[in-house]
Design a protein around this motif. Structure first.
Motif, PDB file in Angstrom:
ATOM      1  N   LYS A 244       0.835  -1.205   0.000  1.00 21.16           N
ATOM      2  CA  LYS A 244       0.000   0.000   0.000  1.00 21.16           C
ATOM      3  C   LYS A 244       0.870   1.256   0.000  1.00 21.16           C
ATOM      4  O   LYS A 244       0.562   2.237  -0.696  1.00 21.16           O
ATOM      5  N   ALA A 245       1.953   1.238   0.747  1.00 22.04           N
ATOM      6  CA  ALA A 245       2.847   2.403   0.791  1.00 22.04           C
ATOM      7  C   ALA A 245       3.449   2.685  -0.583  1.00 22.04           C
ATOM      8  O   ALA A 245       3.553   3.844  -1.006  1.00 22.04           O
ATOM      9  N   GLU A 246       3.863   1.616  -1.271  1.00 27.27           N
ATOM     10  CA  GLU A 246       4.412   1.789  -2.620  1.00 27.27           C
ATOM     11  C   GLU A 246       3.348   2.340  -3.562  1.00 27.27           C
ATOM     12  O   GLU A 246       3.622   3.230  -4.383  1.00 27.27           O
ATOM     13  N   PHE A 247       2.139   1.826  -3.461  1.00 24.50           N
ATOM     14  CA  PHE A 247       1.037   2.292  -4.309  1.00 24.50           C
ATOM     15  C   PHE A 247       0.783   3.782  -4.086  1.00 24.50           C
ATOM     16  O   PHE A 247       0.689   4.556  -5.038  1.00 24.50           O
ATOM     17  N   ILE A 248       0.664   4.172  -2.828  1.00 20.34           N
ATOM     18  CA  ILE A 248       0.386   5.577  -2.526  1.00 20.34           C
ATOM     19  C   ILE A 248       1.472   6.478  -3.102  1.00 20.34           C
ATOM     20  O   ILE A 248       1.180   7.513  -3.710  1.00 20.34           O
ATOM     21  N   LYS A 249       2.717   6.081  -2.949  1.00 20.64           N
ATOM     22  CA  LYS A 249       3.828   6.896  -3.455  1.00 20.64           C
ATOM     23  C   LYS A 249       3.776   7.013  -4.974  1.00 20.64           C
ATOM     24  O   LYS A 249       3.923   8.110  -5.534  1.00 20.64           O
ATOM     25  N   GLU A 250       3.563   5.888  -5.663  1.00 16.57           N
ATOM     26  CA  GLU A 250       3.600   5.908  -7.123  1.00 16.57           C
ATOM     27  C   GLU A 250       2.386   6.608  -7.718  1.00 16.57           C
ATOM     28  O   GLU A 250       2.502   7.319  -8.723  1.00 16.57           O
ATOM     29  N   VAL A 251       1.234   6.428  -7.103  1.00 11.23           N
ATOM     30  CA  VAL A 251       0.017   7.033  -7.647  1.00 11.23           C
ATOM     31  C   VAL A 251      -0.006   8.545  -7.443  1.00 11.23           C
ATOM     32  O   VAL A 251      -0.524   9.287  -8.279  1.00 11.23           O
ATOM     33  N   THR A 252       0.562   9.011  -6.359  1.00  7.54           N
ATOM     34  CA  THR A 252       0.529  10.450  -6.068  1.00  7.54           C
ATOM     35  C   THR A 252       1.723  11.200  -6.637  1.00  7.54           C
ATOM     36  O   THR A 252       1.709  12.439  -6.696  1.00  7.54           O
TER      37      THR A 252
END
Length: 470
Positions: free
Chosen positions: A215-223
Motif C-alpha cells: 500500500k505504501a508503494e502504491f500511494i507513493k507511485e500514484v501520487t
C-alpha cells in the motif's frame, strides 16, 4: 446483449450503451443526450437505468437531462449525495436489465462515491466492468480531487489500493475493462491509447495492479508527479451534483447570430471573451484584436477548461460557417454554458465591415533555423514540462501553456521572441493569450517541434538552467 462504447476523442471520455431484451442502461452519458434516445428508439428499446460512476470533474454528464426525457432513474454508488432524485445503491446491489445483471461494486479512492459496475451475462458469468475513473488502461484515477475535511490525497490513494485489490483484481482475467477515460484525459497520468482491454492484460501491464505492491508503494507511485487539476474541475463537480440547464436551452442562447456591429456591442457591454475556434492557420492570418484562439480541431474542451477559469464567463464565438452549434455543445460539455452568440458570416464579415483586425507573425522552421544560426534568440517552448524535459532546443525556456500567465514577467516586451509547441496548435493558443496581454513582438514557429526536428535544429534532452520556474 449489446455493449457499445461511445468514445469522444476531444474529451478522451467513454460512455456506454448496454441493451438486453429491449431494456437499456446508459453509463456516464455525455451532455447532449439525443443520440442515446434516438438509438433506443431505433432499436425499439427503452432506457431503464442511467448509471453514474461518480461525480465527474472533467466534464458535465447528461444524466439529469436524460433522466428527465426518458423517465429512467439515475443510479449512483454508496455515499453519493446529489441534490436531485437518484437511487443511491448499496455495495453489491444488483440491477436486472433484460436477461443480464449490473452489479454495483463500491470502489472509493478517486472519489468516495466512485463505483465500478460489473456486467454479468445471460448465464450469470462476469462479463465486463465499467470502471469509471477507478481503473484506466495503464493507470488508475488520480486521488487528489476529492480531498475534504480530514481526508487527504494519501488517504484516498489508500482507499483506492484497497478497492482495486478487494473488488477488481479478484475478478477473472477474461473480464473486459471499459474505462471512463483514455489517453489525454487529465484524470490520470499514464493512460494507454487503447480504450478497451481485458483485466488479465491490465494485471500484467498496469503498474498500479502489481500483485506484490504494498500500500505504501502504491500511494507513493500514484501520487507522484500529479499536475495541479484544472480550475474548472470543482465547477463541473458542482453541476453534476446539483443539476444544470437543458442542453437545448444552452444551444438556443449560444447560437444567436450577431452581425459585426451587434457582436462588437455585446462584447464591450458585458465584457465577453471573444473565442475564435477556427483552424490556427486561419487565426494567424487574421483575427479580432484581443480574441483568444482555441481551435475545435485540437483538444478544444480540455484547453477551454484549463485556460478559462470561470465557467460563467460570457463568451462570443468566431467560427467557420456551420460550426456554431458544434462549438456551443463542446463548450457545454465542460460546463461553459454562457455563450451569448456568434459572429454571423464569420471573420470575413468582420473584415468586410471595416473593423479593426490583428494577425500573428509566423515563420517556417527553415527560417527559424537560419535565424538561430545567426543570432541568440529568445525562444519559449509552450509544451508540457515533461515534453520539454525529454527534448528541447538548447537555451529555449519552458513556459507550458497551462501556466502561461505565470511566465509573463519572464517574456521580453521590447524585442522579438519566438514561441513553439509540438505541432502548432498550442503555440497559437499561447500567442493569442500573450497578444491579449499586450505582447505583440512574438513570432510563431510554424509546425512546432515536428517541423523543428525535420529541418535538423540541434536538440538537447535534459532540463537546462534556462527552464522557467512557476
Amino acid at each position: 446483449m449489446k455493449v457499445d462504447q461511445i468514445y469522444t476523442g476531444c474529451l478522451a471520455q467513454g460512455a456506454y450503451y448496454i441493451e438486453s431484451e429491449g431494456e437499456v442502461a446508459i453509463i456516464d452519458p455525455l451532455r447532449e443526450v439525443e443520440p442515446y434516445l434516438a438509438r433506443a428508439e431505433k432499436e425499439g428499446a427503452k432506457i431503464k437505468y442511467i448509471f453514474e460512476t461518480h461525480f465527474h470533474a472533467d466534464f458535465v454528464s447528461g444524466h439529469v437531462t436524460l433522466s428527465e426525457l426518458s423517465g429512467a432513474p439515475i443510479v449512483y454508488g454508496p455515499t453519493a449525495n446529489p441534490t436531485f432524485d437518484a437511487i443511491i445503491a448499496e455495495d453489491g446491489q444488483e440491477f436486472k436489465l433484460g436477461n443480464v445483471v449490473i452489479k454495483v461494486l463500491h470502489t472509493p479512492g478517486h472519489t468516495m462515491e466512485s463505483s465500478t459496475y460489473l456486467l454479468q451475462d445471460e448465464s450469470g458469468k462476469d462479463y465486463a466492468i465499467f470502471s469509471g475513473d477507478t481503473l484506466f488502461l495503464g493507470d488508475v484515477g488520480r486521488p487528489d480531487l476529492a480531498q475534504k475535511g480530514d481526508i487527504t490525497q494519501d488517504d484516498l490513494a489508500g482507499f483506492l489500493y484497497d478497492s482495486l485489490r478487494t473488488k477488481i483484481m479478484p475478478l477473472a482475467n477474461d473480464v473486459i475493462v471499459y474505462p471512463g477515460h483514455g489517453a489525454g484525459s487529465a484524470c490520470g497520468k499514464n493512460m494507454m491509447k487503447e480504450t478497451v482491454d481485458t483485466l488479465g492484460n491490465q494485471k500484467q501491464m498496469n503498474y498500479a495492479l502489481r500483485a506484490d505492491m504494498t500500500k505504501a508503494e502504491f500511494i507513493k507511485e500514484v501520487t507522484d508527479g500529479l499536475a495541479p487539476p484544472p480550475h474548472y474541475f470543482p465547477l463541473n463537480v458542482k453541476m453534476n451534483k446539483e443539476g444544470y440547464d437543458n442542453i437545448d436551452t444552452v444551444i438556443e442562447k449560444g447560437t444567436k447570430a450577431l452581425n459585426p456591429d451587434e457582436f462588437e456591442t455585446v462584447a464591450n457591454t458585458v465584457e465577453a471573451l471573444v473565442l475564435d475556434v477556427r483552424h490556427q492557420n486561419d487565426y494567424i492570418k487574421g483575427h479580432i484584436p484581443r480574441s483568444i484562439f482555441i481551435g475545435l480541431a485540437g483538444g478544444f474542451a480540455p484547453w477551454v477548461g484549463a485556460l478559462i477559469k470561470d465557467t460563467k464567463q460570457p463568451i462570443l464565438l468566431v467560427t467557420d460557417p456551420g460550426m456554431e452549434e458544434e462549438a456551443v455543445i463542446r463548450l457545454s460539455r465542460v460546463g461553459f454554458d454562457n455563450t451569448l452568440g456568434y459572429l454571423e458570416g464569420g471573420f470575413d464579415a468582420w473584415k468586410t465591415a471595416g473593423k479593426e483586425f490583428d494577425a500573428i507573425s509566423s515563420i517556417t522552421a527553415e527560417t527559424f533555423k537560419s535565424r538561430l544560426e545567426q543570432d541568440t534568440l529568445h525562444v519559449f517552448d509552450v509544451r508540457k514540462d515533461s515534453e520539454y524535459a525529454s527534448e528541447h532546443i538548447d537555451n529555449a525556456k519552458n513556459a507550458s501553456l497551462e501556466f502561461i500567465n505565470d511566465y509573463l514577467s519572464e517574456i521580453p516586451k521590447d524585442e522579438p521572441f519566438y514561441v513553439h509547441c509540438a505541432g502548432g496548435y498550442r503555440s497559437v493558443i499561447a500567442a493569442s493569450i500573450l497578444k491579449s496581454r499586450g505582447f505583440h513582438n512574438l513570432i510563431d514557429v510554424e509546425g512546432g517541434m515536428k517541423a523543428i526536428r525535420e529541418v535538423g535544429i540541434p536538440l538537447t534532452d535534459f532540463v537546462c538552467p534556462s527552464t522557467l520556474k512557476k
